[in-house]
Design a protein around this motif. Structure first.
Motif, PDB file in Angstrom:
ATOM      1  N   ALA A 134       0.834  -1.203   0.000  1.00  0.00           N
ATOM      2  CA  ALA A 134       0.000   0.000   0.000  1.00  0.00           C
ATOM      3  C   ALA A 134       0.869   1.254   0.000  1.00  0.00           C
ATOM      4  O   ALA A 134       0.533   2.263  -0.634  1.00  0.00           O
ATOM      5  CB  ALA A 134      -0.929  -0.007   1.218  1.00  0.00           C
ATOM      6  N   TRP A 135       2.004   1.214   0.700  1.00  0.00           N
ATOM      7  CA  TRP A 135       2.943   2.333   0.733  1.00  0.00           C
ATOM      8  C   TRP A 135       3.448   2.637  -0.668  1.00  0.00           C
ATOM      9  O   TRP A 135       3.483   3.799  -1.097  1.00  0.00           O
ATOM     10  CB  TRP A 135       4.090   1.971   1.665  1.00  0.00           C
ATOM     11  CG  TRP A 135       5.159   3.010   1.847  1.00  0.00           C
ATOM     12  CD1 TRP A 135       5.144   4.306   1.422  1.00  0.00           C
ATOM     13  CD2 TRP A 135       6.409   2.837   2.507  1.00  0.00           C
ATOM     14  NE1 TRP A 135       6.311   4.949   1.782  1.00  0.00           N
ATOM     15  CE2 TRP A 135       7.097   4.065   2.443  1.00  0.00           C
ATOM     16  CE3 TRP A 135       6.995   1.755   3.162  1.00  0.00           C
ATOM     17  CZ2 TRP A 135       8.362   4.234   2.995  1.00  0.00           C
ATOM     18  CZ3 TRP A 135       8.254   1.934   3.718  1.00  0.00           C
ATOM     19  CH2 TRP A 135       8.931   3.163   3.626  1.00  0.00           C
ATOM     20  N   VAL A 136       3.829   1.617  -1.412  1.00  0.00           N
ATOM     21  CA  VAL A 136       4.314   1.817  -2.775  1.00  0.00           C
ATOM     22  C   VAL A 136       3.231   2.453  -3.638  1.00  0.00           C
ATOM     23  O   VAL A 136       3.497   3.389  -4.411  1.00  0.00           O
ATOM     24  CB  VAL A 136       4.781   0.484  -3.389  1.00  0.00           C
ATOM     25  CG1 VAL A 136       5.098   0.650  -4.875  1.00  0.00           C
ATOM     26  CG2 VAL A 136       6.012  -0.046  -2.645  1.00  0.00           C
ATOM     27  N   ARG A 137       2.000   1.987  -3.504  1.00  0.00           N
ATOM     28  CA  ARG A 137       0.913   2.562  -4.308  1.00  0.00           C
ATOM     29  C   ARG A 137       0.691   4.028  -3.977  1.00  0.00           C
ATOM     30  O   ARG A 137       0.478   4.861  -4.864  1.00  0.00           O
ATOM     31  CB  ARG A 137      -0.383   1.762  -4.086  1.00  0.00           C
ATOM     32  CG  ARG A 137      -0.365   0.371  -4.684  1.00  0.00           C
ATOM     33  CD  ARG A 137      -1.751  -0.228  -4.728  1.00  0.00           C
ATOM     34  NE  ARG A 137      -2.312  -0.396  -3.403  1.00  0.00           N
ATOM     35  CZ  ARG A 137      -2.168  -1.491  -2.656  1.00  0.00           C
ATOM     36  NH1 ARG A 137      -1.456  -2.512  -3.121  1.00  0.00           N
ATOM     37  NH2 ARG A 137      -2.727  -1.587  -1.468  1.00  0.00           N
ATOM     38  N   ARG A 138       0.756   4.382  -2.691  1.00  0.00           N
ATOM     39  CA  ARG A 138       0.554   5.778  -2.309  1.00  0.00           C
ATOM     40  C   ARG A 138       1.692   6.659  -2.822  1.00  0.00           C
ATOM     41  O   ARG A 138       1.463   7.789  -3.270  1.00  0.00           O
ATOM     42  CB  ARG A 138       0.426   5.886  -0.784  1.00  0.00           C
ATOM     43  CG  ARG A 138      -0.836   5.245  -0.237  1.00  0.00           C
ATOM     44  CD  ARG A 138      -1.057   5.612   1.207  1.00  0.00           C
ATOM     45  NE  ARG A 138      -0.001   5.137   2.070  1.00  0.00           N
ATOM     46  CZ  ARG A 138       0.015   3.937   2.640  1.00  0.00           C
ATOM     47  NH1 ARG A 138      -0.948   3.078   2.388  1.00  0.00           N
ATOM     48  NH2 ARG A 138       1.004   3.592   3.448  1.00  0.00           N
ATOM     49  N   ASN A 139       2.907   6.147  -2.769  1.00  0.00           N
ATOM     50  CA  ASN A 139       4.031   6.920  -3.294  1.00  0.00           C
ATOM     51  C   ASN A 139       3.922   7.099  -4.797  1.00  0.00           C
ATOM     52  O   ASN A 139       4.310   8.141  -5.335  1.00  0.00           O
ATOM     53  CB  ASN A 139       5.349   6.243  -2.922  1.00  0.00           C
ATOM     54  CG  ASN A 139       5.711   6.428  -1.460  1.00  0.00           C
ATOM     55  OD1 ASN A 139       5.179   7.311  -0.796  1.00  0.00           O
ATOM     56  ND2 ASN A 139       6.600   5.603  -0.960  1.00  0.00           N
ATOM     57  N   ALA A 140       3.395   6.090  -5.477  1.00  0.00           N
ATOM     58  CA  ALA A 140       3.199   6.205  -6.924  1.00  0.00           C
ATOM     59  C   ALA A 140       2.206   7.321  -7.241  1.00  0.00           C
ATOM     60  O   ALA A 140       2.402   8.106  -8.176  1.00  0.00           O
ATOM     61  CB  ALA A 140       2.708   4.877  -7.496  1.00  0.00           C
ATOM     62  N   ARG A 141       1.152   7.410  -6.444  1.00  0.00           N
ATOM     63  CA  ARG A 141       0.178   8.482  -6.667  1.00  0.00           C
ATOM     64  C   ARG A 141       0.795   9.842  -6.387  1.00  0.00           C
ATOM     65  O   ARG A 141       0.551  10.811  -7.118  1.00  0.00           O
ATOM     66  CB  ARG A 141      -1.068   8.259  -5.814  1.00  0.00           C
ATOM     67  CG  ARG A 141      -1.925   7.090  -6.263  1.00  0.00           C
ATOM     68  CD  ARG A 141      -3.301   7.136  -5.637  1.00  0.00           C
ATOM     69  NE  ARG A 141      -3.247   6.951  -4.196  1.00  0.00           N
ATOM     70  CZ  ARG A 141      -3.301   5.765  -3.597  1.00  0.00           C
ATOM     71  NH1 ARG A 141      -3.366   4.659  -4.328  1.00  0.00           N
ATOM     72  NH2 ARG A 141      -3.276   5.673  -2.286  1.00  0.00           N
TER      73      ARG A 141
END
Length: 221
Positions: A157-164
């Motif tokens: 989830a951290w990776v997805r938020r950083n991608a956004r």
């Protein structure tokens, strides 16, 4: 580890899909209950830090907190509940810190995704230093059964938020890999901060890592 976020939510932690890793604690506490729970968490952090999770004893935790063992079970359900509560405390504090930083940066007119990402990373790393006792505990491979799976779920989830935040197209594998590398750099640096001897050394690492992140996020070609 937590990520650079604005609002991550906590339902995934409290109500995981398989139902095995819930917090087993009341939704809210006031007054005396807050004091008891705070004392238990402080004592648990001390004992876990000294003996590791596996060798930590509930009787010792309760004794250091000055609270009956039965009260420990009432509030946290046992050793697993204490550990997960400490993890949630660390994660939520990191989220609050990074979210406040991003809000402040946007309030100053900063809208460049890379600048926002690096500012959030700095806030996260400074928080890892300030909360290094908790950070060291969570980084160890000595948590309750199933914790690694829960941590991996949160890391994704951290990776997805950083991608956004970086405005990366998650449908492109190259973009996903780039964000994962950046996130891994931050997580690894946070673990290193737990072993720093003093604040000067810690801040040198934070500056170094932020410089690396700027280099890695620079446009190519």
């Amino acid at each position: 580890m937590s990520g650079i976020v604005e609002s991550a939510g906590t339902e995934a932690l409290r109500q995981p899909a398989d139902g095995q890793y819930g917090m087993d604690r009341p939704e809210a506490a006031t007054g005396e209950h807050r004091t008891v729970r705070s004392a238990l968490l402080d004592a648990a952090l001390e004992v876990f830090g000294e003996r590791g999770y596996a060798d930590a004893g509930l009787a010792e935790i309760a004794a250091r907190a000055g609270i009956p063992v039965g009260s420990l079970f009432q509030h946290y359900g046992g050793k697993r509940g204490l550990y997960l509560a400490l993890w949630e405390e660390f994660r939520e504090e990191q989220e609050r810190r990074t979210a406040a930083t991003l809000t402040a940066e946007r309030g100053r007119g900063v809208d460049d995704p890379i600048a926002l990402f690096v500012a959030g990373a700095r806030a996260y790393l400074e928080g890892a230093w300030d909360n290094r006792r908790l950070g060291r505990l969570i980084a160890e491979d000595d948590g309750p059964a199933g914790f690694d799976a829960l941590r991996r779920q949160w890391d994704r989830a951290w990776v997805r938020r950083n991608a956004r935040l970086l405005e990366v197209d998650e449908k492109r594998r190259a973009g996903r890999v780039r964000v994962r590398v950046l996130t891994t750099v931050i997580g690894g640096a946070a673990r290193e901060l737990g072993d720093c001897g003093d604040e000067t050394e810690a801040l040198e690492i934070v500056d170094e890592v932020c410089g690396i992140l700027i280099h890695l996020t620079a446009p190519t070609g």
